[in-house]
Design an enzyme around this catalytic site. Structure first.
Site, mmCIF file in Angstrom:
data_model
loop_
_atom_site.group_PDB
_atom_site.id
_atom_site.type_symbol
_atom_site.label_atom_id
_atom_site.label_comp_id
_atom_site.label_asym_id
_atom_site.label_seq_id
_atom_site.Cartn_x
_atom_site.Cartn_y
_atom_site.Cartn_z
ATOM 1 N N ASN A 1 38.619 -12.577 38.326
ATOM 2 C CA ASN A 1 37.467 -13.456 38.552
ATOM 3 C C ASN A 1 37.735 -14.279 39.807
ATOM 4 O OD1 ASN A 1 37.629 -13.117 35.466
ATOM 5 N ND2 ASN A 1 35.599 -13.990 35.780
ATOM 6 N N CYS A 41 37.336 -6.880 33.200
ATOM 7 C CA CYS A 41 36.906 -6.255 31.950
ATOM 8 C C CYS A 41 37.649 -4.943 31.764
ATOM 9 C CB CYS A 41 35.397 -6.010 31.991
ATOM 10 S SG CYS A 41 34.827 -5.071 30.559
HETATM 11 N N1 COA Z 1 34.726 -8.480 15.339
HETATM 12 C C1 COA Z 1 35.746 -7.880 14.682
HETATM 13 N N2 COA Z 1 35.689 -6.649 14.211
HETATM 14 C C2 COA Z 1 34.549 -5.960 14.392
HETATM 15 C C3 COA Z 1 33.438 -6.521 15.038
HETATM 16 C C4 COA Z 1 33.572 -7.836 15.538
HETATM 17 N N3 COA Z 1 32.593 -8.428 16.201
HETATM 18 N N4 COA Z 1 32.463 -5.609 15.054
HETATM 19 C C5 COA Z 1 32.928 -4.511 14.440
HETATM 20 N N5 COA Z 1 34.183 -4.718 14.049
HETATM 21 C C6 COA Z 1 35.092 -3.808 13.365
HETATM 22 C C7 COA Z 1 34.497 -2.986 12.280
HETATM 23 O O1 COA Z 1 34.528 -3.681 11.059
HETATM 24 C C8 COA Z 1 35.400 -1.784 12.255
HETATM 25 O O2 COA Z 1 36.603 -2.098 11.626
HETATM 26 P P1 COA Z 1 37.456 -1.000 10.836
HETATM 27 O O3 COA Z 1 37.798 0.066 11.822
HETATM 28 O O4 COA Z 1 38.648 -1.744 10.354
HETATM 29 O O5 COA Z 1 36.546 -0.522 9.754
HETATM 30 C C9 COA Z 1 35.706 -1.580 13.717
HETATM 31 O O6 COA Z 1 35.535 -2.861 14.341
HETATM 32 C C10 COA Z 1 34.802 -0.576 14.361
HETATM 33 O O7 COA Z 1 33.491 -0.910 14.034
HETATM 34 P P2 COA Z 1 32.263 -0.063 14.524
HETATM 35 O O8 COA Z 1 31.010 -0.675 14.014
HETATM 36 O O9 COA Z 1 32.507 1.398 14.250
HETATM 37 O O10 COA Z 1 32.277 -0.368 16.017
HETATM 38 P P3 COA Z 1 32.924 0.377 17.228
HETATM 39 O O11 COA Z 1 34.226 1.013 16.954
HETATM 40 O O12 COA Z 1 31.839 1.175 17.770
HETATM 41 O O13 COA Z 1 33.213 -0.901 18.129
HETATM 42 C C11 COA Z 1 32.705 -3.110 18.920
HETATM 43 C C12 COA Z 1 32.162 -1.756 18.545
HETATM 44 C C13 COA Z 1 31.567 -3.905 19.532
HETATM 45 C C14 COA Z 1 33.197 -3.795 17.680
HETATM 46 C C15 COA Z 1 33.870 -2.960 19.873
HETATM 47 O O14 COA Z 1 33.575 -1.996 20.822
HETATM 48 C C16 COA Z 1 34.227 -4.256 20.540
HETATM 49 O O15 COA Z 1 34.685 -5.201 19.937
HETATM 50 N N6 COA Z 1 34.040 -4.312 21.859
HETATM 51 C C17 COA Z 1 34.327 -5.505 22.599
HETATM 52 C C18 COA Z 1 34.150 -5.221 24.013
HETATM 53 C C19 COA Z 1 34.591 -6.390 24.857
HETATM 54 O O16 COA Z 1 35.125 -7.391 24.413
HETATM 55 N N7 COA Z 1 34.354 -6.227 26.149
HETATM 56 C C20 COA Z 1 34.752 -7.202 27.118
HETATM 57 C C21 COA Z 1 33.846 -8.353 27.201
HETATM 58 S S1 COA Z 1 32.246 -7.947 27.709
HETATM 59 ZN ZN ZN Z 2 33.972 -11.039 34.195
#
Ligand code: COA
Ligand code: ZN
Length: 308
Positions: free
Chosen positions: A247, A238
């Site tokens: 993994n 991650c």
């Molecule tokens: N898919 C695609 N885009 C997403 C989304 C999703 N599920 N959720 C939010 N976004 C977009 C928003 O529209 C926004 O876009 P913009 O900057 O173009 O306006 C941007 O992401 C940020 O959104 P926000 O609500 O402010 O969220 P954030 O910046 O706090 O990010 C997550 C939150 C959850 C979207 C982000 O941290 C993320 O995708 N994390 C994934 C973590 C991951 O995969 N970890 C490993 C596996 S556990």
């Molecule tokens: Zn894992």
């Protein structure tokens, strides 16, 4: 003893998400095709996350349109929030995996939500998925040790397990996200989780960071768990969990289970071609502990050297 075990391949998601480079959708499909060819029938194909947060997973909606529809392959997708769930549903995902990290800091670092917010969001997604006829699986991430908060008390994990069960989760995946668990901890937590729900609703997700991935798998197996996540060639990790590495390798898990007489539906030697394909795609030689031995068996069968 139940003698069938499900091996759920997470290479296309956990494996690729921390890669230094970004694979094209076509290359990700090539990996999934190779996994299909190797006999894997449960595959986490990608995640519906922000492409800014995880560029390696951009285009997962497009990927879902192109998945090889081999008979009886079960694909799932990781979803971090409701938006991700809606995107997964629109892309036709039949199963979604929510991620409930069991500590506050891990949720903040991973998805910028508190533990309470993440718990509520995961419950909401699970309920929505059930209403939509989509399988809902709940990851309990950093279930043993959090890279930010240290050892996690079992009662914290168990309380969250109960919440996900109450929401209607079809499966709980106990995840050692950073590979810090040991077999004694696995034995203890699994016994308590399976006291809350049937063992066939519980799966385990181990990383091999400290070389204990297979030992932990065996401890869970002894605790009646019959489903495991693994990644081809041992790739994975991650990007938001410092210290996380690969993994537990699919070939190591399958070979161990197969040697013990347990049925996975996968022939260990068939995995070598998938490891070689994955290595070419990520431009790095992959392979779990058993890789060299497996290639030697193929060389013996074909009477020559194994050429990757
Ligand atoms: N898919 C695609 N885009 C997403 C989304 C999703 N599920 N959720 C939010 N976004 C977009 C928003 O529209 C926004 O876009 P913009 O900057 O173009 O306006 C941007 O992401 C940020 O959104 P926000 O609500 O402010 O969220 P954030 O910046 O706090 O990010 C997550 C939150 C959850 C979207 C982000 O941290 C993320 O995708 N994390 C994934 C973590 C991951 O995969 N970890 C490993 C596996 S556990
Ligand atoms: Zn894992």
């Amino acid at each position: 003893m139940r003698d069938s075990v499900i091996v759920n391949e997470v290479g296309p998601r956990d494996g690729l998400q921390s890669l230094g480079s970004v694979l094209s959708v076509a290359d990700r499909i090539a990996l999934i095709r190779a996994l299909n060819d190797a006999g894997l029938r449960h595959i986490e194909a990608g995640s519906f996350v922000s492409p800014k947060a995880v560029p390696q997973m951009a285009g997962t909606d497009e990927l879902f349109q192109q998945l090889p529809l081999t008979e009886s392959v079960n694909y799932s997708a990781l979803v971090p929030n409701l938006r991700g769930y809606e995107n997964a549903k629109a892309a036709g995902a039949q199963a979604v995996n929510v991620v409930l990290s069991v500590t506050d800091t891990m949720n903040q670092k991973n998805i910028r939500m508190s533990l309470a917010e993440t718990t509520a969001a995961c419950a909401e997604i699970v309920k929505a998925a059930k209403a939509d006829g989509i399988h809902a699986h709940a990851y309990l991430a950093v279930a043993f040790t959090c890279p930010f908060e240290g050892k996690v008390p079992e009662r914290v994990v168990l309380a969250l397990v109960e919440k996900m069960l109450k929401a209607g989760a079809d499966k709980l995946i106990i995840a050692d996200t950073i590979g810090a668990a040991n077999p004694a901890e696995v034995r203890s937590l699994i016994a308590k989780v399976t006291a809350l729900t049937s063992a066939n609703k519980v799966s385990c997700h181990f990383h091999d960071t400290r070389g204990m991935g297979l030992a932990n798998t065996l401890a869970a197996l002894d605790g009646d768990i019959r489903e495991f996540d693994s990644a081809i060639g041992g790739m994975g990790g991650c990007p938001f969990s410092p210290g996380a590495s690969g993994n537990v390798a699919t070939e190591d898990v399958v070979l161990m289970l197969d040697s013990m007489g347990l049925k996975t539906g996968i022939a260990p030697l068939d995995l070598v071609a998938a490891i070689d394909t994955a290595s070419k795609l990520v431009n790095k030689q992959l392979g779990g502990r058993s890789y060299n031995w497996l290639t030697q068996q193929i060389a013996k069968q074909t009477g020559g050297e194994h050429v990757a």
